[in-house]
Design an enzyme around this catalytic site. Structure first.
Site, short mmCIF file in Angstrom:
data_model
loop_
_atom_site.label_atom_id
_atom_site.label_comp_id
_atom_site.label_asym_id
_atom_site.label_seq_id
_atom_site.Cartn_x
_atom_site.Cartn_y
_atom_site.Cartn_z
N PHE A 68 -2.56 3.94 -2.31
CA PHE A 68 -1.39 4.58 -1.69
C PHE A 68 -0.87 3.84 -0.47
CE2 PHE A 68 -4.41 7.94 -3.17
CZ PHE A 68 -3.86 8.10 -4.42
N GLN A 90 2.80 8.74 -13.12
CA GLN A 90 3.16 8.19 -11.82
C GLN A 90 4.17 9.08 -11.09
OE1 GLN A 90 1.21 6.13 -10.27
NE2 GLN A 90 2.59 4.42 -10.03
N LYS A 123 12.11 -1.20 -13.50
CA LYS A 123 11.92 -1.08 -12.06
C LYS A 123 10.56 -0.44 -11.79
CE LYS A 123 16.88 -0.05 -11.33
NZ LYS A 123 17.84 0.96 -10.85
N GLU A 146 6.52 4.90 -6.12
CA GLU A 146 6.80 5.59 -4.87
C GLU A 146 8.03 6.49 -4.89
OE1 GLU A 146 5.35 2.70 -1.43
OE2 GLU A 146 6.03 1.61 -3.19
#
Length: 736
Positions: free
Chosen positions: A238, A636, A699, A703
């Site tokens: 992270f 994700q 891409k 995050e």
């Protein structure tokens, strides 16, 4: 079959659930000594005396290393500090100075972990305590300007902001704050150091094996060729594992001094200070608009905390520069020093905290103008990057708003606060925009077709649990013309071709093109061998007339003319065919603005008497280029949303104002969401293929999922209660 984009299960899943996956602290190595950090108990001052006699005499103790006995390093241990993200200012026992609570001031090594822990507790250290600045409220009164904000100017200004404000029909001016937060990955930081003569091998839990190699080499004053870093699995990072921290070099120093392997695993409380955190921010936003909702002026001023040792900036105003079309805008960043450990990258650094402030302010303006929050955002939709005028490489944000609102049922929302109920509970619906840069860096890969017709593909990247093993296997298999089970992808080793840090949501966008290029290169070699071989059934054909599928080469015009990979290799000595490739961004970086976008919708239920908040459901719709694996991609994005729930409602590191230690420096007291805290999460990925970012149209997505979530929840809480909470986390006491 083309497997890229399919919902393929994790290639590494079986190894992880059966325990076969070896993390850094689990390497089965002989004669392993165990090291334990001894952290400072003050926030600022000096070490006056160290009494190590009792600790050194305890059973199994091999080494007690302090600033009095540690080897002297080049440049006082700072030789590797000038190359972030990997290189940072470290605390390597080179002097008696204490810069923050929990700073390493000694290292104890013993034959067992228990012996090392016992000896560490018996080390007696006396300090000369100095006055420490631990209060952000006081520190921010004397801010200073950093050199830059990432690769941009710290401050920007366009248009006439004063005129834009004067001509506005409505103005919102407010202050939003975010607290210090810590990463808390499931796997703590861990390093095993092994010397073989002048060559050092590190088994390190890291997001950047090449960065660790270079930083450690510079810090120790040795050649990078003499350092190998291995990291096949990471149990969460992270951002905190993107830099090389003190414990990595300390383990190497101890191993060299002892002449044997040393393992150093940080205890959970030791991860609050020496390995980074998300810093405090105070964000002042002014947002002005005409009656129809067009923004006429925007100002976003950020003050963020940093340490005494190093400038590290939470670039919270960068999102405001690019997200909306506003002709008159001003942004600034300032830093305030605290006597804490240095902050670092934490999932969507800058964007996560910045979107909370910006998207809360936009929501406040929507109420002031009595315009629907989605409509207000559409009124200010940026058709190109407003900061530099570049066209977007791709942008599907309109579709994200539309599809997300439809799936969420936004049309059922009544606009007045406290106007919706379910039983005795207040119901709130809020939304926010999500965005994150679409980054890409240079990467390399190698591919080999083995004598049995299977293949091995390698790149020195990392898998943080995000699915890198899986998507790279899919891409390689498709490019090679092999089934998935015949391809093995390897990563996490500096002996492999170099790859960038697994941070900034760039691994897939960077490494995938290199993997594809290497696989295609070795495939071409195989085809050329067959075509030039008189014994091959494909002899004499042109390459474009040969199909490669499922491990076979076949003539397009005559399917009877075919042979397997292994047959081609067998006739040419039976040795593996190899190829390598590099891939890097080109001129498109100067031609286009690269970002991902999304829209987040949240429904909360709030107890009107107790203030308890329950996030019932979240819908997120994202334009993130081509999804390379539906299953891992969904995971994700879901993980990012869950993190956003924690940011909105729970996460805050509480610092003792007297001594500077984190009073909730453990997983019992530092609250993160668990299954019971999470309601329904519904994720939409809109159809988007960005050929301006790479040949795969993909891409990064690691995050963007957290961005906008805190604002969407805070906006929903306001809609439910009529109380605007501008200071994260949104806790029940702030509603009562």
């Amino acid at each position: 079959m083309n497997s890229t984009g399919q919902a393929i299960g994790r290639i590494d899943g079986h190894a992880k659930v059966t325990g076969a996956a070896r993390y850094s602290a689990e390497q089965p190595l002989p004669r392993l000594a165990h090291a334990v950090l001894v952290p400072s108990t003050i926030a600022s001052g000096r070490v006056v005396t160290v009494d190590s006699a009792a600790a050194s005499a305890m059973p199994g103790v091999l080494l007690v290393m302090t600033h009095l006995s540690a080897p002297r390093l080049p440049a006082g241990g700072m030789a590797g500090a000038a190359s972030p993200p990997a290189g940072r200012v470290l605390n390597l026992l080179q002097d008696d100075r204490v810069h923050y609570n929990n700073q390493p001031v000694a290292l104890v090594v013993a034959d067992t972990l228990e012996h090392a822990q016992a000896a560490a507790q018996n080390l007696r250290i006396a300090y000369k305590k100095e006055t420490a600045q631990l209060d952000f409220e006081r520190a921010k009164k004397n801010p200073y300007k950093p050199e830059k904000a990432k690769n941009e100017a710290a401050d920007t200004r366009r248009g006439d902001i004063e005129s834009g404000r004067r001509n506005a029909a409505a103005v919102v001016e407010a202050v939003y704050t975010t607290p210090m937060e810590h990463h808390n990955p499931m796997e703590p930081h861990a390093t095993v150091a092994a010397w073989d003569g002048d060559r050092l091998t590190l088994y390190d839990s890291t997001q950047y094996v090449s960065g660790v190699r270079n930083t450690v080499a510079k810090t120790l004053g040795i050649s990078p060729e003499n350092v190998r870093v291995v990291c096949p699995y990471v149990g969460g990072g992270f951002g905190c594992k993107g830099s090389t921290w003190s414990h990595v070099v300390l383990a190497a120093m101890a191993a060299r001094q002892l002449g044997q392997l040393v393992k150093l695993v940080l205890e959970r409380p030791h991860m609050f200070g020496p390995v980074g955190h998300r810093p405090n921010t105070e964000q002042r936003i002014m947002l002005a608009a005409s009656r129809d909702g067009k923004f006429t002026a925007m100002r976003h001023d950020v003050i963020a905390s940093t340490s005494r040792m190093e400038d590290w900036l939470e670039t919270a105003a960068l999102t405001s520069r690019m997200l909306y079309a506003c002709p008159n805008q001003q942004t600034s960043h300032r830093l305030a020093r605290l006597d804490t450990g240095t902050p670092t990258f934490m999932r969507a650094p800058g964007e996560a905290s910045g979107t909370f402030a910006l998207e809360s302010a936009v929501d406040e303006l929507s109420y002031a103008l009595q315009i629907d929050p989605i409509q207000l955002r559409l009124q200010n939709y940026a058709e190109q990057d407003p900061e530099n005028g570049k066209p977007w490489s791709s942008k599907s944000l309109r579709e994200c708003y539309r599809s997300g609102a439809e799936r969420f049922g936004w049309s059922r929302r009544t606009p007045q606060p406290r106007s919706m109920r379910k039983g005795d509970m207040l119901v709130g619906m809020g939304m926010a925009t999500a965005t994150y840069p679409a980054n890409r860096s240079a990467a390399s890969a190698s591919a080999a077709i083995l004598p049995d017709g299977s293949a091995i593909v390698r790149s020195g990247s990392q898998d943080l649990g995000t699915g890198t093993y899986t998507i790279m296997t899919q891409i390689a298999a498709d490019a090679l013309g092999l089934p998935l089970e015949r391809v093995k992808f390897e990563l996490g080793d500096t002996d492999m071709p170099r790859a960038p840090v697994s941070g900034g949501s760039q691994s897939a966008a960077s490494v995938a093109p290199a993997v594809k290029a290497a696989a295609l290169a070795v495939r071409r070699k195989l085809v050329e061998l067959a075509l030039a071989d008189g014994e091959s059934p494909l002899s004499g054909l042109q390459a474009e007339n040969v199909t490669v599928e499922n491990g076979w080469l076949t003539a397009q015009a005559d399917p009877r003319r075919r042979e397997p990979f292994a047959a081609v290799i067998a006739r040419h000595g039976g040795t593996a065919l190899e190829a390598s490739a590099d891939a890097k961004p080109g001129e498109e970086k100067q031609q286009y603005a690269h970002h991902s976008f999304g829209a987040v919708f949240a429904e909360v239920h709030v107890d009107p008497e107790l203030g308890v908040i329950r996030v019932e459901r979240i819908v997120g719709s994202y334009g993130i280029g081509r999804l390379l694996n539906q299953k891992t991609g969904h995971s994700q994005l879901m993980g990012g949303i869950v993190w956003g729930v924690g940011m909105a409602l729970m996460e805050k590191t509480e610092i003792d104002a007297r001594y500077g230690h984190a009073v909730n420096g453990n997983l019992a007291e530092y609250h993160v969401p668990v299954n019971a805290d999470i309601g329904s999460i519904d994720i939409i990925v809109v159809d988007e293929d960005d050929q301006h970012i790479n040949s795969l149209g993909a891409k990064g997505i690691g995050e963007i999922g957290i961005t906008g979530v805190a604002a969407a929840i805070a906006n929903a809480v306001y809609h439910a209660t009529g109380k605007r909470v501008r200071d994260l986390p949104v806790t029940l006491d702030k509603l009562l």
